[in-house]
Scaffold this motif. Structure first.
Motif, mmCIF file in Angstrom:
data_model
loop_
_atom_site.group_PDB
_atom_site.id
_atom_site.type_symbol
_atom_site.label_atom_id
_atom_site.label_comp_id
_atom_site.label_asym_id
_atom_site.label_seq_id
_atom_site.Cartn_x
_atom_site.Cartn_y
_atom_site.Cartn_z
ATOM 1 N N THR A 9 8.740 -56.607 58.668
ATOM 2 C CA THR A 9 9.098 -54.976 57.892
ATOM 3 C C THR A 9 8.588 -54.340 58.150
ATOM 4 O O THR A 9 9.713 -53.261 58.868
ATOM 5 N N GLY A 10 8.169 -53.975 59.912
ATOM 6 C CA GLY A 10 8.265 -53.378 60.759
ATOM 7 C C GLY A 10 9.737 -52.820 61.679
ATOM 8 O O GLY A 10 10.149 -51.353 61.814
ATOM 9 N N LEU A 11 10.127 -54.092 62.011
ATOM 10 C CA LEU A 11 11.876 -53.820 62.741
ATOM 11 C C LEU A 11 12.517 -53.113 61.862
ATOM 12 O O LEU A 11 13.308 -52.424 62.529
ATOM 13 N N GLY A 12 12.520 -53.594 60.445
ATOM 14 C CA GLY A 12 13.985 -52.963 59.486
ATOM 15 C C GLY A 12 13.255 -51.733 59.450
ATOM 16 O O GLY A 12 14.238 -50.880 59.312
ATOM 17 N N VAL A 13 12.137 -51.006 59.186
ATOM 18 C CA VAL A 13 11.749 -49.135 59.378
ATOM 19 C C VAL A 13 12.187 -48.992 60.653
ATOM 20 O O VAL A 13 12.871 -48.265 60.641
ATOM 21 N N LEU A 14 12.336 -49.020 61.648
ATOM 22 C CA LEU A 14 12.921 -48.700 63.339
ATOM 23 C C LEU A 14 14.188 -48.810 62.832
ATOM 24 O O LEU A 14 14.654 -47.922 62.859
ATOM 25 N N LEU A 15 14.528 -49.759 62.495
ATOM 26 C CA LEU A 15 16.148 -50.051 62.320
ATOM 27 C C LEU A 15 16.412 -49.025 61.765
ATOM 28 O O LEU A 15 17.736 -48.142 61.813
ATOM 29 N N SER A 16 16.544 -48.994 60.345
ATOM 30 C CA SER A 16 16.295 -47.285 59.771
ATOM 31 C C SER A 16 16.726 -46.584 59.479
ATOM 32 O O SER A 16 16.936 -44.844 59.227
ATOM 33 N N GLU A 17 15.003 -46.537 61.164
ATOM 34 C CA GLU A 17 15.240 -44.846 60.605
ATOM 35 C C GLU A 17 15.522 -44.028 62.423
ATOM 36 O O GLU A 17 16.324 -43.362 62.222
ATOM 37 N N PHE A 18 16.161 -45.351 62.906
ATOM 38 C CA PHE A 18 16.990 -44.872 63.872
ATOM 39 C C PHE A 18 18.435 -44.680 63.610
ATOM 40 O O PHE A 18 18.786 -43.855 64.325
ATOM 41 N N ARG B 252 9.107 -46.998 54.648
ATOM 42 C CA ARG B 252 9.959 -45.632 55.269
ATOM 43 C C ARG B 252 9.246 -44.646 54.561
ATOM 44 O O ARG B 252 9.570 -43.766 55.096
ATOM 45 N N PHE B 253 8.792 -44.725 53.077
ATOM 46 C CA PHE B 253 8.146 -43.312 52.920
ATOM 47 C C PHE B 253 7.260 -43.120 53.526
ATOM 48 O O PHE B 253 6.686 -41.637 54.357
ATOM 49 N N ALA B 254 6.070 -44.219 54.115
ATOM 50 C CA ALA B 254 5.266 -43.810 54.866
ATOM 51 C C ALA B 254 5.147 -43.025 56.427
ATOM 52 O O ALA B 254 4.832 -41.950 56.868
ATOM 53 N N VAL B 255 6.742 -43.894 57.082
ATOM 54 C CA VAL B 255 7.151 -43.007 57.931
ATOM 55 C C VAL B 255 7.225 -41.349 57.414
ATOM 56 O O VAL B 255 6.936 -39.943 57.926
ATOM 57 N N VAL B 256 7.674 -41.098 56.189
ATOM 58 C CA VAL B 256 8.343 -39.529 55.886
ATOM 59 C C VAL B 256 7.000 -39.058 55.598
ATOM 60 O O VAL B 256 6.826 -37.843 56.498
ATOM 61 N N PHE B 257 5.965 -39.028 55.558
ATOM 62 C CA PHE B 257 5.209 -38.573 54.945
ATOM 63 C C PHE B 257 4.113 -38.179 56.264
ATOM 64 O O PHE B 257 3.730 -37.165 55.944
ATOM 65 N N ARG B 258 3.747 -38.824 57.205
ATOM 66 C CA ARG B 258 3.429 -38.786 57.762
ATOM 67 C C ARG B 258 3.702 -37.801 59.076
ATOM 68 O O ARG B 258 2.940 -37.584 59.761
ATOM 69 N N GLN B 259 4.940 -37.787 59.379
ATOM 70 C CA GLN B 259 5.627 -37.221 59.961
ATOM 71 C C GLN B 259 6.283 -35.738 59.543
ATOM 72 O O GLN B 259 5.855 -34.887 60.322
#
Length: 204
Positions: free
Chosen positions: A121-130, A24-31
């Protein structure tokens, strides 16, 4: 295990749940970050630990600090600035994008269990972000054009290659967008895999 964030971090230090936090850190940094001068946007966006704590409000602050330290030690995050805030040193980090992507060579070398773990892991990130989005004040899935539809397409190898090319072209056209008035970050996560075998002429 592949280097989804960094192979040393994945194999020796964390379980699946903690890996989701780091992904999720990667998502945050990118977005959500802003390009750190003098680095171009392609080099990754800059965030302080305080920024991460605000963006990942559902993650305990102590957990954020611990994971930032581990990722910096592993070379996934790079320090691009320091400043004193109330007597303490506040560091600004940027993401090393090459360490957060499974490229074609890496994907080809991954085992089925590696793919299973990375996908989980990818699905876990999606669920956490959603969940974080739904918990945000003012969340309105209908007004925000939220979508999670699944469709099945019957495709030949050539048709599949053409579909991938078209989707990549549309995404690439907007991938370089940065923060600007009227814009907000959207998470788009394409998932593609076959659900059955190839139809033969006798079965058609």
């Amino acid at each position: 295990m592949p280097r989804v964030l960094h192979d040393a971090v994945l194999t020796t230090r964390h379980g699946g749940g903690e890996l989701v936090v780091e992904a999720r850190f990667a998502v945050v940094f990118r977005q959500r970050g802003t390009p750190p001068a003098p680095f171009p946007t392609s080099c990754g966006r800059a965030r302080t630990v305080g920024d991460l704590c605000a963006d990942l409000a559902d993650v305990p602050r102590t957990t954020v600090y611990r994971h930032v330290g581990l990722l910096a030690e592993a070379g996934v995050l790079e320090v691009v600035g320091e400043q004193r805030v109330h007597g303490a040193v506040e560091r600004t980090y940027r993401l090393q994008r090459a360490r957060t992507v499974i490229d074609r060579d890496m994907a080809a070398s991954m085992s089925l269990e590696d793919h299973r773990a990375a996908f989980t892991t990818g699905l876990g990130v999606l669920l956490s972000e959603f969940n974080a989005y739904l918990d945000r004040e003012g969340a309105d899935p209908f007004a925000d054009s939220v979508g999670y539809t699944q469709s099945t397409y019957w495709l030949t190898p050539d048709e599949l290659a053409d579909l991938i090319k078209q989707v990549q072209a549309v995404m690439t056209a907007h991938r370089g967008n940065g923060p600007a008035a009227g814009r907000r970050p959207y998470l788009l996560s394409p998932i593609l895999f076959p659900t059955g075998g190839t139809v033969t002429e006798g079965d058609a």
